[in-house]
Write a protein that holds these residues in place. Sequence first.
Motif, PDB file in Angstrom:
ATOM      1  N   GLN A 128      64.349  30.208  58.518  1.00  0.00           N
ATOM      2  CA  GLN A 128      65.396  29.657  57.661  1.00  0.00           C
ATOM      3  C   GLN A 128      65.283  28.130  57.568  1.00  0.00           C
ATOM      4  OE1 GLN A 128      68.635  31.514  59.874  1.00  0.00           O
ATOM      5  NE2 GLN A 128      69.133  32.779  58.090  1.00  0.00           N
ATOM      6  N   TRP A 129      64.992  27.485  58.701  1.00  0.00           N
ATOM      7  CA  TRP A 129      64.788  26.033  58.681  1.00  0.00           C
ATOM      8  C   TRP A 129      63.589  25.687  57.801  1.00  0.00           C
ATOM      9  CZ3 TRP A 129      68.208  22.674  59.416  1.00  0.00           C
ATOM     10  CH2 TRP A 129      69.168  22.753  60.428  1.00  0.00           C
ATOM     11  N   LEU A 279      62.411  30.583  48.751  1.00  0.00           N
ATOM     12  CA  LEU A 279      63.260  31.763  48.599  1.00  0.00           C
ATOM     13  C   LEU A 279      62.565  33.033  49.098  1.00  0.00           C
ATOM     14  CD1 LEU A 279      64.935  31.092  45.133  1.00  0.00           C
ATOM     15  CD2 LEU A 279      65.966  30.931  47.404  1.00  0.00           C
ATOM     16  N   VAL A 280      61.257  33.097  48.922  1.00  0.00           N
ATOM     17  CA  VAL A 280      60.509  34.243  49.450  1.00  0.00           C
ATOM     18  C   VAL A 280      60.644  34.279  50.970  1.00  0.00           C
ATOM     19  CG1 VAL A 280      58.206  35.206  49.811  1.00  0.00           C
ATOM     20  CG2 VAL A 280      58.878  34.407  47.540  1.00  0.00           C
ATOM     21  N   VAL A 284      62.733  37.317  52.816  1.00  0.00           N
ATOM     22  CA  VAL A 284      62.034  38.182  53.768  1.00  0.00           C
ATOM     23  C   VAL A 284      62.690  38.082  55.141  1.00  0.00           C
ATOM     24  CG1 VAL A 284      59.871  38.537  55.013  1.00  0.00           C
ATOM     25  CG2 VAL A 284      59.838  38.127  52.539  1.00  0.00           C
ATOM     26  N   ASP A 285      63.036  36.872  55.543  1.00  0.00           N
ATOM     27  CA  ASP A 285      63.683  36.683  56.842  1.00  0.00           C
ATOM     28  C   ASP A 285      65.057  37.337  56.866  1.00  0.00           C
ATOM     29  OD1 ASP A 285      63.824  35.129  59.522  1.00  0.00           O
ATOM     30  OD2 ASP A 285      65.664  34.545  58.482  1.00  0.00           O
ATOM     31  N   ARG A 291      71.092  40.464  58.257  1.00  0.00           N
ATOM     32  CA  ARG A 291      72.379  39.791  58.240  1.00  0.00           C
ATOM     33  C   ARG A 291      72.320  38.654  57.249  1.00  0.00           C
ATOM     34  NH1 ARG A 291      72.858  34.987  61.212  1.00  0.00           N
ATOM     35  NH2 ARG A 291      71.034  34.415  62.428  1.00  0.00           N
ATOM     36  N   ARG A 292      73.492  38.187  56.832  1.00  0.00           N
ATOM     37  CA  ARG A 292      73.608  37.028  55.952  1.00  0.00           C
ATOM     38  C   ARG A 292      74.633  36.088  56.571  1.00  0.00           C
ATOM     39  NH1 ARG A 292      74.830  38.886  50.020  1.00  0.00           N
ATOM     40  NH2 ARG A 292      74.010  36.844  49.528  1.00  0.00           N
ATOM     41  N   LEU A 293      74.337  34.808  56.520  1.00  0.00           N
ATOM     42  CA  LEU A 293      75.233  33.842  57.165  1.00  0.00           C
ATOM     43  C   LEU A 293      76.591  33.793  56.501  1.00  0.00           C
ATOM     44  CD1 LEU A 293      72.754  30.941  57.899  1.00  0.00           C
ATOM     45  CD2 LEU A 293      73.762  32.550  59.500  1.00  0.00           C
ATOM     46  N   ILE A 294      76.614  33.636  55.182  1.00  0.00           N
ATOM     47  CA  ILE A 294      77.883  33.573  54.443  1.00  0.00           C
ATOM     48  C   ILE A 294      77.743  34.431  53.218  1.00  0.00           C
ATOM     49  CG2 ILE A 294      79.604  32.068  53.389  1.00  0.00           C
ATOM     50  CD1 ILE A 294      78.363  29.737  54.819  1.00  0.00           C
ATOM     51  N   PRO A 295      78.236  35.660  53.203  1.00  0.00           N
ATOM     52  CA  PRO A 295      78.129  36.483  52.000  1.00  0.00           C
ATOM     53  C   PRO A 295      78.865  35.821  50.842  1.00  0.00           C
ATOM     54  CG  PRO A 295      78.740  37.803  53.917  1.00  0.00           C
ATOM     55  CD  PRO A 295      78.856  36.368  54.321  1.00  0.00           C
TER      56      PRO A 295
END
Length: 301
Positions: A128-129, A279-280, A284-285, A291-295
């Motif tokens: 993500q970083w 974005l790829v 993928v991550d 999970r998603r940090l903030i839906p």
Amino acid sequence: MKNDSRGGVILGVGAYLCWGFFPLYWPLLDPAGSLEILAHRFVWSMVFVLVLIGVLGRWSRFLAIARDRRLMVILTFASITIALNWGGFIYGVTNGHVIETSLGYFINPLVTVLLGVFVLKETLRPAQWAAVAIGIGAVVVLTVDYGRLPWVALLVAFSFASYGFLKKKANLGAFEGLGMETLILFPVALTFLMVLQLRDELTFGHAGPGNVVLLIGTGVVTAIPLLLFGAAATRLSLTTIGLLQYLGPIIQFIVGLTIFGEDMSTARWIGFMLVWFALVIFTVDAIRGRRRLIPIEPVQV
């Protein structure tokens, strides 16, 4: 997507197709300016959504929101952020910046991740970083090419990410929330239109019946994709929704490139390819992490 219903995918695709082709609608409202269009969008979206709330029998929920002081504070800020988002989008697509506007929705997931870090104190995984770093690099490349910050894209991305954060805090149905958000700024929008009328600068009612119908239609075109998305969200997994969300900006990018004939220099292609690469990595991550940090509740432009 094997666990998602076919109907849900069709509804979701329909919602994002609407949002993707949005840039074709707003220029039709000429000679109305961006601010007048924004004011009309608030007025007629409020009218249309409140009618839907009545038809669906959700008045009790809507009135309960009005009595909740905490929710009203959150929705006031949400109203301001969606006004910035709508305003940035309308300005972009009516002033030759459709591709830059699409960039805002491409980088929105990365901005959302940053919001999770700085507001919710989330910890990012290395991938993500890396995605965020590449995204920032892309913005730098595009800034050098444009000779300015891509402020339309940044305004769209940051306002939409903030709006999504506030909507999650409010945790309301799409129509109740949007109805109250538009109602909150309705007095401001209506006052602005009245001032334009007093200054003989109002387009509504002075540019033919077609223009009147199209301006009123801003409420309808705002609500229809919401209806489609709301129906799809109950049938689809978050993973599928996360993948479908890229359909909108992809279509906007193609529309800007092919229909509006906007210029794409070599540096801009490099900048956009960096964003897409980021974005790829991010997608993928996200799929691997489950999970998603903030839906985000994708209430768009």
